[in-house]
Design an enzyme around this catalytic site. Structure first.
Site, PDB file in Angstrom:
ATOM      1  N   LYS A   1       0.849  -1.194   0.000  1.00 25.72           N
ATOM      2  CA  LYS A   1       0.000   0.000   0.000  1.00 25.72           C
ATOM      3  C   LYS A   1       0.881   1.240   0.000  1.00 25.72           C
ATOM      4  O   LYS A   1       1.956   1.244   0.623  1.00 25.72           O
ATOM      5  CB  LYS A   1      -0.903  -0.045   1.243  1.00 25.72           C
ATOM      6  CG  LYS A   1      -1.957   1.038   1.321  1.00 25.72           C
ATOM      7  CD  LYS A   1      -2.846   0.809   2.541  1.00 25.72           C
ATOM      8  CE  LYS A   1      -3.936   1.859   2.676  1.00 25.72           C
ATOM      9  NZ  LYS A   1      -4.810   1.612   3.848  1.00 25.72           N
TER      10      LYS A   1
ATOM     11  N   SER B   1      -9.901  -0.762   7.012  1.00 19.47           N
ATOM     12  CA  SER B   1      -9.296  -0.554   5.697  1.00 19.47           C
ATOM     13  C   SER B   1      -8.555  -1.754   5.114  1.00 19.47           C
ATOM     14  O   SER B   1      -8.137  -1.706   3.959  1.00 19.47           O
ATOM     15  CB  SER B   1      -8.342   0.642   5.736  1.00 19.47           C
ATOM     16  OG  SER B   1      -9.074   1.839   5.695  1.00 19.47           O
TER      17      SER B   1
ATOM     18  N   SER C   1      -9.688   1.583   2.817  1.00 18.78           N
ATOM     19  CA  SER C   1      -8.793   2.329   1.958  1.00 18.78           C
ATOM     20  C   SER C   1      -7.742   1.476   1.241  1.00 18.78           C
ATOM     21  O   SER C   1      -7.153   1.957   0.273  1.00 18.78           O
ATOM     22  CB  SER C   1      -8.089   3.411   2.776  1.00 18.78           C
ATOM     23  OG  SER C   1      -7.268   2.826   3.771  1.00 18.78           O
TER      24      SER C   1
END
Lengths: 101, 494
Positions: free
Chosen positions: B82, B181, B157
């Site tokens: 990420k 997330s 996310s």
């Protein structure tokens, strides 16, 4: 107690808070953020219905306190590394607009 | 790649097995995954940045280590990160304009541990800007699409991470979970997502959003892979004073789990089966729980009475912490700068131009609730209610060993469906937020699909540091529910 703000005041609050947060919001964005703030504050106001008398606040979920490490020198970023991402630098320093007359 | 038509679809465990058997080299494996990214990521948009040269160099180094007899646990395994996890020399922009051009000057502790374990880092995965969002639509670089239905969001996310793992353009990925997330996108994309206990994994090098809630964890194609990655990244780190010095579950904790759930007490929080929940989501989750009962678990209802306050608590605590954490983006040391005569004006213009609307919204809310006169009414009260939520779980875990629940009230929603309604977007996180507030560990694993083909996730939630219990139960259920389903594939070059 939680103050009850009419929307017109909230626009002023958004301006005040945006300045505190160093966000130069254009005027046309203020009403939108004021509306969003109003809706979110209306939702979080439900916390007022709970009795929290004598309840300790939780700042961290895990009870970890006073973590120390040996105070010894160790490698860190070099000046060159630290400045590598700077938008502007000179003579090994971050460059900013003049802040003193 | 004649010997393996679908190398990029392997689990980490499968890849390690074949690398160990010398059926494939690390370089061949990395090339195959990079080719898959090149061919298919155009349809998904999971990656913000791919560094093929760095990946191939790491793969060559892994082959070299292997030839010397090294058997590090992830030697030659390609993994995505990420975009908020620091990887030295690579962009780490948190999908934000304000970090334009920024390259991380050091490795996060999890990245250092991945490298030591031999992992091959593929690139940077899309996310909601600064991890603020539940759909990856808040990325400054455009949304990621759900591989099961490209008109829908992958969740967020960590949407890029979940989509990449589901679409077989990464063997596994690391994401971060502040209010769901990791688990919510895993659920939307049909992969496994583990949020470790707060403090289980070092946050050093994770760009901070809400420091008392943020936690790094794996997104994988199997529970076994999640256990393997956790064993690599977890553990005390002197660089993160909140990291915990506790024994880490062994890498094979899921693999060696028994098939039975005999003796396990599973609690169903009645408040998590909320009115208005999608009927197919509820049906799939209840079917998975029935499967757990078939395996011998004792299932009983429990109560978590303060659940309805969790979203309010979360949005006060998380925004207060984010307003402080994001003060550092001032155009002085890194990232975007919009020049002005005066430094205060320069801060304001830089931040107004650099942050997207959701980040601004949260900074405004957080600054408002922390500003003079409001602290006790909002932030302090939220922290007290956080205590009540934590106590709910303590009481529930006196009656059961694990909680089972849906991950989200709905399957993946359509792109654009919630962007104009932030509060509605926030309310979708009601079932994942409480585990962050209480510092618990939780996992999302695939539990079937809706009639229209969208994945549904089952969430298991365990007490702090009970990852071994969580992973064993998840592994038994995963086996009982059958092999992983894969989304349709669309070829569209990056």
């Amino acid at each position: 107690m939680v103050p009850d703000h009419p929307t017109s005041d909230l626009a002023g609050e958004v301006r005040r808070v945006a300045h505190l947060a160093r966000l130069a919001l254009p005027d046309e964005e203020i009403p939108r953020f004021a509306r969003d703030l109003e809706r979110i504050l209306a939702h979080v106001r439900q916390l007022q219905e709970l009795d929290v008398e004598g309840v300790e606040p939780t700042a961290h979920a895990m009870p970890v306190t006073n973590v120390f490490r040996a105070d010894e020198p160790r490698p860190g970023l070099t000046r060159e590394d630290a400045l590598a991402n700077a938008p502007a630098s000179r003579a090994g320093l971050f460059l900013v607009p003049r802040i003193l007359e | 790649m004649s010997r393996a038509a679908d190398v990029a679809g392997w689990t980490v465990a499968e890849a390690v097995e074949r690398l160990d058997a010398e059926e494939i080299s690390s370089v061949e494996l990395a090339q195959a995954v990079l080719e898959a990214i090149g061919r298919r990521d155009g349809a998904i948009g999971a990656y913000l940045h791919v560094d093929a040269d760095a990946a191939l160099a790491a793969a060559r180094a892994a082959d070299e280590r292997r030839s010397r007899g090294d058997r590090a646990p992830l030697l030659g395994v390609p993994i995505g990160l990420k975009d908020n996890i620091s990887e030295q020399g690579q962009p780490c922009g948190c999908a934000s304009r304000i970090l334009r051009g920024y390259r991380a000057p050091y490795d996060a502790t999890v990245v250092r541990r991945l490298r030591e374990a031999g992992a091959v880092l593929l690139g940077r995965l899309n996310m909601d800007e600064f991890a603020m969002g539940s759909s990856t639509e808040n990325s400054a670089f455009g949304p990621t699409r759900n591989p099961w239905d490209r008109t829908r969001v992958p969740g967020g996310s960590s949407g890029g991470a979940a989509a990449a793992v589901a679409a077989d353009i990464a063997l596994a990925a690391l994401g971060s979970d502040t209010g769901g997330s990791i688990r919510q996108p895993a659920s939307f994309c049909g992969c496994v997502g583990l949020k470790p206990t707060y403090g289980r994994v070092s946050r050093y090098g994770l760009v901070a959003f809400a420091s008392s809630l943020d936690q790094i964890g794996p997104l994988t194609k199997s529970v076994d892979d999640a256990a393997l990655l956790l064993s690599v990244i977890a553990g005390r780190d002197p660089m993160d004073s909140t990291s915990l010095d506790a024994p880490v579950p062994p890498a094979d904790v899921a693999r060696t789990a028994p098939d039975t759930l005999q003796g396990l007490r599973i609690g169903l929080p009645v408040e998590y089966f909320i009115p208005g929940m999608d009927a197919e989501v509820e049906a799939a989750v209840r079917a998975a729980i029935a499967r757990a009962a078939d395996l011998g678990a004792e299932v009983r209802e429990v109560r978590l009475p303060h659940t309805r306050y969790a979203v309010a608590v979360y949005y006060l605590v998380a925004t207060a912490e984010c307003s402080a954490n994001l003060a550092r983006y001032d155009g002085v040391r890194y990232g975007l700068r919009i020049p002005a005569e005066d430094v205060i004006e320069q801060y304001g213009r830089t931040r107004a131009a650099g942050f997207g609307p959701e980040v601004k919204r949260r900074i405004i809310l957080g600054t408002y609730t922390l500003s003079a006169g409001y602290y006790d009414a909002y932030y302090l009260r939220a922290q007290k209610v956080r205590t009540l939520i934590r106590r709910d779980f303590e009481a529930a875990y006196r009656e059961c060993d694990l909680l089972a629940a849906p991950v989200t009230p709905t399957p993946a929603f359509r792109l654009g469906e919630n962007v104009d309604d932030p509060l509605n977007m926030y309310l979708g996180d009601i079932l994942t937020i409480p585990a962050n507030l209480a510092g618990l560990c939780a996992i999302s694993l695939p539990a079937g699909r809706t009639a229209s083909g969208l994945p549904v996730g089952l969430q298991l939630i365990a007490p702090p540091l009970e990852e071994a219990r969580l992973l064993r139960a998840a592994a038994a259920l995963e086996r009982a529910m059958g092999p992983r389903e894969r989304p349709p594939r669309t070829e569209e070059a990056r």
